[in-house]
Design a protein around this motif. Structure first.
Motif, PDB file in Angstrom:
ATOM      1  N   VAL B  30     -26.371   1.774  28.276  1.00 50.89           N
ATOM      2  CA  VAL B  30     -26.103   3.181  28.603  1.00 50.89           C
ATOM      3  C   VAL B  30     -27.178   4.090  28.012  1.00 50.89           C
ATOM      4  O   VAL B  30     -27.617   5.048  28.658  1.00 50.89           O
ATOM      5  CB  VAL B  30     -24.677   3.615  28.171  1.00 50.89           C
ATOM      6  CG1 VAL B  30     -24.490   3.589  26.663  1.00 50.89           C
ATOM      7  CG2 VAL B  30     -24.359   5.003  28.717  1.00 50.89           C
ATOM      8  N   THR B  42     -24.736   8.906  33.953  1.00 59.43           N
ATOM      9  CA  THR B  42     -23.812   7.987  33.289  1.00 59.43           C
ATOM     10  C   THR B  42     -23.469   8.554  31.918  1.00 59.43           C
ATOM     11  O   THR B  42     -24.367   8.863  31.136  1.00 59.43           O
ATOM     12  CB  THR B  42     -24.464   6.597  33.140  1.00 59.43           C
ATOM     13  OG1 THR B  42     -24.887   6.138  34.426  1.00 59.43           O
ATOM     14  CG2 THR B  42     -23.474   5.603  32.545  1.00 59.43           C
ATOM     15  N   VAL B  44     -21.501   8.892  28.078  1.00 57.29           N
ATOM     16  CA  VAL B  44     -21.176   8.079  26.907  1.00 57.29           C
ATOM     17  C   VAL B  44     -19.861   8.579  26.328  1.00 57.29           C
ATOM     18  O   VAL B  44     -19.666   9.781  26.197  1.00 57.29           O
ATOM     19  CB  VAL B  44     -22.264   8.213  25.814  1.00 57.29           C
ATOM     20  CG1 VAL B  44     -21.972   7.239  24.673  1.00 57.29           C
ATOM     21  CG2 VAL B  44     -23.633   7.961  26.384  1.00 57.29           C
ATOM     22  N   CYS B  54     -18.922   5.021  30.619  1.00 54.65           N
ATOM     23  CA  CYS B  54     -20.282   4.545  30.872  1.00 54.65           C
ATOM     24  C   CYS B  54     -20.339   3.502  31.981  1.00 54.65           C
ATOM     25  O   CYS B  54     -21.313   2.770  32.098  1.00 54.65           O
ATOM     26  CB  CYS B  54     -20.851   3.970  29.582  1.00 54.65           C
ATOM     27  SG  CYS B  54     -19.881   2.574  28.962  1.00 54.65           S
TER      28      CYS B  54
END
Lengths: 290, 165
Positions: B30, B42, B44, B54
């Motif tokens: 990620v 994407t 976290v 993610c």
């Protein structure tokens, strides 16, 4: 939250992975699906000097029927197990149990061998391996040895694996059994509070033989309820017998208190879930489903 | 640690384009996507595989990219939410818009990628199975129902087209 530094090694074969394990003298970790190992690395609960990636090892993720056994490679992923036509027909407990493991993302990556080696006391795959009487095939440079699943787990996250050994295969006996699992978790896909799996062979006369009841989340490792299983074998799972088996399973358990449930609550659940699992077993037999 | 950390070359196809970088082995996929490739779509979250924020596709299958080391992606194909970029909304994005399947939007990229993989798998699902398939991504806003509505409608739409929409 990032892992401590480590050396990344990619093994191209089992032999290569074993040589690497030997070389790092117990200070390396095998990386398969990574669904348990990587969180531990991220949280720095583990800080190995090397991570040995076995995901590219060919042939380690095969599902093979061999006589009255099914051999499943250690690197076989949960989604494969879940969708394997062979396993749906030969080992339905396994495909059913996988649905309690994590979520779709976890099942894309997580592996059978990884789950056993990680040895979470609430892990569903260790539970199923014990209930089904599986054998864990372990290899080191010195050779292979076969360990019955019941003897494989020594404590929480602790198995008979030596630092230079790896799980390569799990062998499941296939019999004409009926199986069931019931689990209590705070939400679906979460770690189990307790889980119970049962397997039995129907007799011609409505009775059962070779009943095996295993429990997860109730001790340092998943356990086979030996006395309860012996009591149930040869009966028709009458309610009073089931109740006594539940009490025996309770006596065999030593549940922990943790963030998910108290030991008392787990004790409360044991006879209830033993009963539910065995009732499910009966229902399935009468439906002829499994 | 005083010793220098050796980097590993990672060569990966992301949304159809080749990307090559030298990274520390401990680089999570990620972070590789966000920091090394600048693909911040994407998100976290927990970094321990619980929240699912993610989620990306790894060779077409949904995974949590905080639980994969960047070197593991070497030689593989990654699909992120940026792959849905286009002049018009992707049918999946449109379904989320029409059904009000997002509020704060934090989980949306992960929901989209999980749903995209479901569409490609093309297996018919009832509502309960659908809920289970999406259970790996947490949402703290919507109460999920509208997300399920959106994905249900998308899957119905793609069912006839082999999931290529």
């Amino acid at each position: 939250m990032k892992p401590a530094p480590f050396v990344y090694e990619r093994a191209g074969s089992v032999e290569e992975a074993l040589a690497m394990l030997q070389r790092y003298e117990g200070d390396a970790r095998l990386l398969a699906g990574g669904q348990s190992l990587v969180p531990l690395l991220n949280m720095r609960l583990l800080m190995p000097s090397a991570v040995i990636d076995v995901n590219d090892v060919p042939g380690l993720d095969e599902i093979r029927e061999e006589g009255d056994e099914v051999a499943i490679g250690a690197l076989t992923r949960y989604s494969r197990i879940e969708w394997s036509p062979t396993l749906v027909s030969r080992l339905p407990l396994l495909t059913e149990t996988v649905r309690y493991v994590g979520d779709r993302q976890v099942r894309t990556r997580g592996t059978l061998g990884g789950s056993l080696a990680h040895a979470d006391p609430t892990g569903e795959m260790p539970l199923a391996a014990i209930a089904l009487g599986a054998t864990v095939v372990v290899q080191s440079q010195a050779g292979r040895r076969a360990v019955p699943a019941e003897e494989f787990f020594l404590g929480p996250y602790y198995t008979v694996l030596e630092p230079e050994e790896m799980v390569v295969e799990v062998r499941f006996p296939v019999r004409r059994t009926v199986s069931a699992i019931a689990e209590h978790a705070r939400r679906h896909g979460d770690f189990a509070v307790i889980s119970v799996a049962a397997v039995g062979e129907p007799n011609g006369d409505g009775g059962w033989k070779s009943v095996r009841v295993a429990l997860g989340g109730v001790a340092d490792t998943p356990i086979l309820a030996v006395e309860a299983s012996a009591l149930l074998s040869g009966t028709s799972l009458e309610p009073d017998v089931v109740a006594r088996a539940g009490e025996m399973a309770l006596a065999a358990a030593d549940p922990p208190t943790d963030v998910r449930a108290s030991a008392d609550y787990r004790r409360h659940l044991i006879p209830i879930y033993v009963r539910r699992t065995l009732e499910l077993l009966q229902t399935r037999r009468s439906e002829g489903a499994r | 640690m005083t010793e220098t950390i050796e980097t590993v070359r990672v060569s990966v196809k992301v949304n159809g384009e080749e990307a090559v970088r030298d990274v520390e082995p401990r680089r999570q996929l990620v972070d590789f996507l966000r920091h090394d490739l600048g693909l911040t779509g994407t998100h976290v979250g927990c970094e321990q595989g619980v929240c699912g924020m993610c989620t990306v596709l790894f060779d077409g299958e949904p995974i949590k990219s905080c639980l994969m080391l960047a070197p593991q992606a070497d030689g593989h194909e990654i699909t992120t939410v940026e792959s849905l970029n286009g002049e018009e909304l992707h049918p999946l994005q449109r379904a989320f818009k029409e059904h009000h399947g997002l509020q704060c939007g934090y989980c949306t990229p992960a929901m989209l990628m999980t749903a995209l993989a479901l569409g490609r798998r093309g297996v018919p699902l009832d509502r309960e199975q659908l809920e289970e398939e999406l259970a790996g991504v947490l949402c703290r806003c919507t109460g999920y129902q509208k997300i399920y509505d959106a994905v249900e409608s998308y899957l119905a739409e793609t069912a006839g087209s082999g999931g290529t929409a």
